[in-house]
Design an enzyme around this catalytic site. Structure first.
Site, PDB file in Angstrom:
ATOM      1  CB  SER A  11      -0.963  -0.048   1.189  1.00  0.00           C
ATOM      2  OG  SER A  11      -1.993   0.895   1.036  1.00  0.00           O
ATOM      3  CG  ASP A  26      -6.423  -3.383  -3.395  1.00  0.00           C
ATOM      4  OD1 ASP A  26      -7.199  -2.722  -2.677  1.00  0.00           O
ATOM      5  OD2 ASP A  26      -5.193  -3.245  -3.373  1.00  0.00           O
ATOM      6  CG  HIS A  52      -5.674  -2.503   0.492  1.00  0.00           C
ATOM      7  ND1 HIS A  52      -4.982  -2.079  -0.621  1.00  0.00           N
ATOM      8  CD2 HIS A  52      -5.158  -1.813   1.539  1.00  0.00           C
ATOM      9  CE1 HIS A  52      -4.104  -1.158  -0.271  1.00  0.00           C
ATOM     10  NE2 HIS A  52      -4.182  -0.982   1.047  1.00  0.00           N
TER      11      HIS A  52
END
Length: 287
Positions: free
Chosen positions: A100, A234, A262
């Site tokens: 991320s 995601d 995610h």
């Protein structure tokens, strides 16, 4: 556990494995603590012959916090924190793995400090400067709705904060692979218990918007062998983000994981990601 200094800030770090082994530096995402890297992932890397370092970003966990209004910082500063972690442990170069926002930090390192990056692995992330030829999709409406609901929910007690975090983790999981609610609860409880000031982590989003001292980061200049782990479900950075990232880095290898969202809160997912990292970090020439 060791504290290292980045300027005047103390950063909490944790080191695993034999120091004689190649080092994997794990960089977590926005608002997330270093313990967001699952123990099973860390231990699988160690068992595979890697030394592993994970750490708390500034404004998270046991690391020092910043008054952002008086001392604003940008993504560059978070990347310099990562270099400080390596310096604090006496490590010249590492296999850099970012998830991320941590993947964005890792991209910055591969461009601006290539001598510190043996290999680059990014996952559930987005190109640091976007895509030059297309508009990348926004987060899914379902995720945005969940974030809005939890943002307005009461967080006056630890129990309320944990409950809100579990709801966010559930939404981030993407809805395709099973969600390990007990693992999510354990992670949320540990996050709350060890955070010095849980409100400061929101500064990471302000840092991401602070472009005052951020120069362009041409991904085409990256020379490190690069693996882009893509999560097909995601909801924060949908698949085209990873595809655009892999296209911009020369010879990058894109590996989609079907159903991954995610995060790592699906049974067996941490092991699968660890195996990809082990395979990729075995390709770098010694430095």
């Amino acid at each position: 556990m060791t504290y290292v200094m980045s300027g005047r800030l103390r950063l909490w770090t944790e080191r695993f494995g034999d120091p004689a082994n190649p080092t994997v530096l794990l960089i977590m995402g926005a608002e997330a603590q270093g313990i967001g890297w699952p123990e099973t992932l860390v231990q699988r890397l160690v068992a595979g012959g890697r030394q592993v370092i994970r750490y708390d970003h500034r404004d998270t966990g046991q690391s020092d916090g910043v008054d952002f209004d008086t001392e604003p910082y940008a993504m560059t500063d978070l990347a310099l924190d990562a270099i400080a972690v390596l310096d604090g442990h006496g490590i010249r170069a590492a296999h850099v793995v970012g998830a991320s926002m941590g993947g964005v930090v890792a991209q910055w390192l591969a461009v601006h400090a290539p001598e510190r990056v043996l290999t680059l692995t990014t996952m559930i992330t987005t190109p640091i400067d976007g895509a030059p030829d297309r508009e990348l999709p926004p987060p899914t409406p379902a995720l945005l709705q969940r974030l809005a609901e939890t943002a307005s929910a009461a967080r006056d007690t630890d129990e309320q904060r944990v409950a809100a975090d579990i709801l966010v983790f559930d939404a981030l999981n993407g809805g395709e692979l099973p969600f390990d609610r007990e693992a999510a609860r354990d992670l949320a409880q540990r996050h709350v218990a060890r955070a010095r000031d849980w409100t400061r982590s929101a500064n990471h989003h302000r840092a991401g918007q602070n472009r005052a001292d951020v120069s362009p980061t041409p991904l085409s200049t990256i020379t490190a062998s690069t693996l882009v782990v893509a999560a097909t479900a995601d909801p924060l950075f949908p698949l085209p983000h990873s595809e655009a990232l892999a296209e911009q880095i020369p010879n990058a290898r894109l590996v989609p994981i079907p159903g991954m969202g995610h995060g790592f809160l699906s049974p067996g997912l941490a092991d699968r990601v660890a195996d990809l990292v082990l395979a990729h970090t075995g390709v770098a020439p010694p430095r």
